[in-house]
Design an enzyme around this catalytic site. Sequence first.
Site, PDB file in Angstrom:
ATOM      1  N   ASP A 274       4.089   1.766  -0.154  1.00 30.29           N
ATOM      2  CA  ASP A 274       3.776   1.815  -1.576  1.00 30.29           C
ATOM      3  C   ASP A 274       3.542   3.272  -1.950  1.00 30.29           C
ATOM      4  O   ASP A 274       3.140   4.078  -1.120  1.00 30.29           O
ATOM      5  CB  ASP A 274       2.529   0.967  -1.848  1.00 30.29           C
ATOM      6  CG  ASP A 274       2.271   0.769  -3.324  1.00 30.29           C
ATOM      7  OD1 ASP A 274       3.060   1.276  -4.134  1.00 30.29           O
ATOM      8  OD2 ASP A 274       1.283   0.102  -3.658  1.00 30.29           O
ATOM      9  N   SER A 275       3.782   3.614  -3.194  1.00 33.11           N
ATOM     10  CA  SER A 275       3.712   5.016  -3.615  1.00 33.11           C
ATOM     11  C   SER A 275       2.290   5.528  -3.748  1.00 33.11           C
ATOM     12  O   SER A 275       2.072   6.732  -3.843  1.00 33.11           O
ATOM     13  CB  SER A 275       4.418   5.193  -4.955  1.00 33.11           C
ATOM     14  OG  SER A 275       3.672   4.551  -5.979  1.00 33.11           O
ATOM     15  N   GLY A 276       1.324   4.624  -3.791  1.00 36.30           N
ATOM     16  CA  GLY A 276      -0.052   5.031  -4.050  1.00 36.30           C
ATOM     17  C   GLY A 276      -0.439   4.918  -5.506  1.00 36.30           C
ATOM     18  O   GLY A 276      -1.604   5.098  -5.863  1.00 36.30           O
ATOM     19  N   GLY A 277       0.530   4.601  -6.355  1.00 37.56           N
ATOM     20  CA  GLY A 277       0.253   4.515  -7.786  1.00 37.56           C
ATOM     21  C   GLY A 277      -0.822   3.502  -8.122  1.00 37.56           C
ATOM     22  O   GLY A 277      -1.747   3.782  -8.894  1.00 37.56           O
ATOM     23  N   PHE A 278      -0.754   2.319  -7.524  1.00 36.48           N
ATOM     24  CA  PHE A 278      -1.738   1.276  -7.825  1.00 36.48           C
ATOM     25  C   PHE A 278      -3.139   1.731  -7.433  1.00 36.48           C
ATOM     26  O   PHE A 278      -4.099   1.530  -8.173  1.00 36.48           O
ATOM     27  CB  PHE A 278      -1.385  -0.022  -7.097  1.00 36.48           C
ATOM     28  CG  PHE A 278      -2.383  -1.121  -7.324  1.00 36.48           C
ATOM     29  CD1 PHE A 278      -2.336  -1.883  -8.477  1.00 36.48           C
ATOM     30  CD2 PHE A 278      -3.375  -1.387  -6.393  1.00 36.48           C
ATOM     31  CE1 PHE A 278      -3.271  -2.893  -8.703  1.00 36.48           C
ATOM     32  CE2 PHE A 278      -4.307  -2.379  -6.606  1.00 36.48           C
ATOM     33  CZ  PHE A 278      -4.249  -3.138  -7.763  1.00 36.48           C
TER      34      PHE A 278
ATOM     35  N   ASP B 277       4.530   5.072 -10.092  1.00 33.40           N
ATOM     36  CA  ASP B 277       4.489   4.438 -11.410  1.00 33.40           C
ATOM     37  C   ASP B 277       3.051   4.295 -11.873  1.00 33.40           C
ATOM     38  O   ASP B 277       2.114   4.524 -11.122  1.00 33.40           O
ATOM     39  CB  ASP B 277       5.137   3.047 -11.350  1.00 33.40           C
ATOM     40  CG  ASP B 277       4.343   2.092 -10.459  1.00 33.40           C
ATOM     41  OD1 ASP B 277       3.788   2.551  -9.439  1.00 33.40           O
ATOM     42  OD2 ASP B 277       4.268   0.895 -10.775  1.00 33.40           O
TER      43      ASP B 277
ATOM     44  N   GLN C  33       7.820  -2.346 -14.928  1.00 32.94           N
ATOM     45  CA  GLN C  33       6.509  -2.620 -15.503  1.00 32.94           C
ATOM     46  C   GLN C  33       6.697  -3.216 -16.897  1.00 32.94           C
ATOM     47  O   GLN C  33       7.812  -3.543 -17.289  1.00 32.94           O
ATOM     48  CB  GLN C  33       5.682  -1.334 -15.550  1.00 32.94           C
ATOM     49  CG  GLN C  33       5.240  -0.816 -14.188  1.00 32.94           C
ATOM     50  CD  GLN C  33       4.130  -1.643 -13.559  1.00 32.94           C
ATOM     51  OE1 GLN C  33       3.631  -2.620 -14.139  1.00 32.94           O
ATOM     52  NE2 GLN C  33       3.721  -1.246 -12.356  1.00 32.94           N
TER      53      GLN C  33
ATOM     54  N   GLY D 299       2.683  -4.688 -11.741  1.00 34.42           N
ATOM     55  CA  GLY D 299       1.803  -5.008 -12.853  1.00 34.42           C
ATOM     56  C   GLY D 299       1.510  -6.480 -13.011  1.00 34.42           C
ATOM     57  O   GLY D 299       1.033  -6.908 -14.066  1.00 34.42           O
TER      58      GLY D 299
ATOM     59  N   ASP E 111       4.233  -8.978  -0.785  1.00 35.43           N
ATOM     60  CA  ASP E 111       3.206  -8.412   0.101  1.00 35.43           C
ATOM     61  C   ASP E 111       1.842  -8.689  -0.508  1.00 35.43           C
ATOM     62  O   ASP E 111       1.730  -8.859  -1.730  1.00 35.43           O
ATOM     63  CB  ASP E 111       3.380  -6.900   0.253  1.00 35.43           C
ATOM     64  CG  ASP E 111       2.736  -6.140  -0.907  1.00 35.43           C
ATOM     65  OD1 ASP E 111       1.611  -5.640  -0.740  1.00 35.43           O
ATOM     66  OD2 ASP E 111       3.351  -6.082  -1.996  1.00 35.43           O
TER      67      ASP E 111
ATOM     68  N   CYS F 135      -1.101 -27.053  12.714  1.00 35.62           N
ATOM     69  CA  CYS F 135      -0.673 -25.696  13.046  1.00 35.62           C
ATOM     70  C   CYS F 135      -0.525 -25.526  14.561  1.00 35.62           C
ATOM     71  O   CYS F 135      -1.344 -26.037  15.333  1.00 35.62           O
ATOM     72  CB  CYS F 135      -1.687 -24.693  12.510  1.00 35.62           C
ATOM     73  SG  CYS F 135      -1.276 -22.964  12.836  1.00 35.62           S
TER      74      CYS F 135
ATOM     75  N   CYS G 159      -0.239 -22.347  15.985  1.00 32.57           N
ATOM     76  CA  CYS G 159      -0.466 -20.937  16.299  1.00 32.57           C
ATOM     77  C   CYS G 159      -1.418 -20.802  17.491  1.00 32.57           C
ATOM     78  O   CYS G 159      -2.081 -21.760  17.897  1.00 32.57           O
ATOM     79  CB  CYS G 159      -1.005 -20.182  15.084  1.00 32.57           C
ATOM     80  SG  CYS G 159      -2.784 -20.376  14.782  1.00 32.57           S
TER      81      CYS G 159
ATOM     82  N   CYS H  53      -5.045 -21.995  16.785  1.00 31.70           N
ATOM     83  CA  CYS H  53      -5.241 -23.446  16.673  1.00 31.70           C
ATOM     84  C   CYS H  53      -4.993 -24.168  17.994  1.00 31.70           C
ATOM     85  O   CYS H  53      -5.574 -25.224  18.248  1.00 31.70           O
ATOM     86  CB  CYS H  53      -4.340 -24.007  15.570  1.00 31.70           C
ATOM     87  SG  CYS H  53      -4.892 -23.530  13.913  1.00 31.70           S
TER      88      CYS H  53
ATOM     89  N   HIS I  19      -4.321 -16.532  12.505  1.00 31.20           N
ATOM     90  CA  HIS I  19      -3.942 -17.835  11.944  1.00 31.20           C
ATOM     91  C   HIS I  19      -3.387 -17.697  10.531  1.00 31.20           C
ATOM     92  O   HIS I  19      -2.346 -18.291  10.206  1.00 31.20           O
ATOM     93  CB  HIS I  19      -5.157 -18.767  11.926  1.00 31.20           C
ATOM     94  CG  HIS I  19      -4.928 -20.007  11.119  1.00 31.20           C
ATOM     95  ND1 HIS I  19      -4.235 -21.099  11.600  1.00 31.20           N
ATOM     96  CD2 HIS I  19      -5.257 -20.308   9.834  1.00 31.20           C
ATOM     97  CE1 HIS I  19      -4.165 -22.023  10.659  1.00 31.20           C
ATOM     98  NE2 HIS I  19      -4.761 -21.567   9.574  1.00 31.20           N
TER      99      HIS I  19
END
Length: 382
Positions: A94-98, A148, A194, A221, A271, A309, A311, A314, A340
């Site tokens: 991620d660009s770091g904008g958020f 952004d 956006q 956004g 993500d 499950c 995994c 579990c 899990h």
Amino acid sequence: MSSIRYEHIKTCKQTGARLGKLHTPHGTIDTPIFMPVGTLATVKAMSPEELTELGSQIILSNTYHLWLRPGEDIVKEAGGLHKFMNWDKPILTDSGGFQVFSLSENRKIVEEGVHFRSHLDGSKLFLSPEGAMDIQHALGSDIMMAFDECPPYPATHEYVKQSIERTTRWAERCLTHHKKSGQDKTQALFGIVQGGEFQDLRNQSARDLIAMDFPGYAIGGLSVGEPKDIMYKVLEETLPLLPEDKPRYLMGVGSPDALIEGVIRGVDMFDCVLPTRIARNGTCFTSGGRLVVKNKKFERDFGPLDPECDCYTCKNYSRAYIRHLFKADEILGLRLTSYHNLHFLLKLMRDVRTAILNDNLLEFKEAFFEAYKLNIENPKNF
């Protein structure tokens, strides 16, 4: 030629959901896909070997956080993010904008970029579109994000309009700088659409970014406080505007219901920190809904977190034992719940891909939701 290539395999006849493959310099990703978040070059509580075991095909790291520590120069000296963290599969940054814009009380937006104070020590910092590109070049991720502005929710139409126009100018600067560096041969740069909840602004943002011909597009956004019905409406109206031959990435979304609804509307990539964040608080995804394993009712429950499950957690540990670990402040507890939860979402996406292939995604959604809405904390359910 872009360093990545999206291969469309099938469209679900029922919904329009897409099945595909995203080819990158560090391997091919089956889409739709959920990407675990490793903000600081680590998915919290998980080793890269465990992520591979879970079937994770790509992870996400964050430009802002890695810039502050350990510093992109150290990561570059180590041979790039892949070698630094011992992960040989694709990485998206991620660009770091958020993160920058979440520091609303400590930042000032100007045309050149953003002045803000570090959340670590309060020091004055400045990040520009070109700077975000340089940091991501040093990190060496397979997929980079344009710098952004992520407008807050709610925001006025006037504010969001000014914001997307600045984001478009910044996107152009990012793309120009990226190409001049020559890194576009090995790293792909995605543009971010956006526009808040306003469809005319989403249309304008998408149109402007598509004209720049990015190799992939994200929808930003969303999942910033708006009701889910607004998010789904924005997706329904915006995704059809994006090129069919390029990947579509919905940023910051990771709840099971939103993953399925997003795929149905045409999203390829997701993500979110949600699965590992809630795991560290003792909350687990299960086939019957969320379970808070710290609750006293599980003190003598020797069954698995989720009987459906398979995994590692579990198959080997009980609710009673995991509850004990949390109550005793033992690290193993949050490791087991993190394992899990990631297994749950990654398996969910594998099942979704199978449902698209078999043209029965709506039946899959109905069956999943019917089970998921149950209250798993009522032992009668299991």
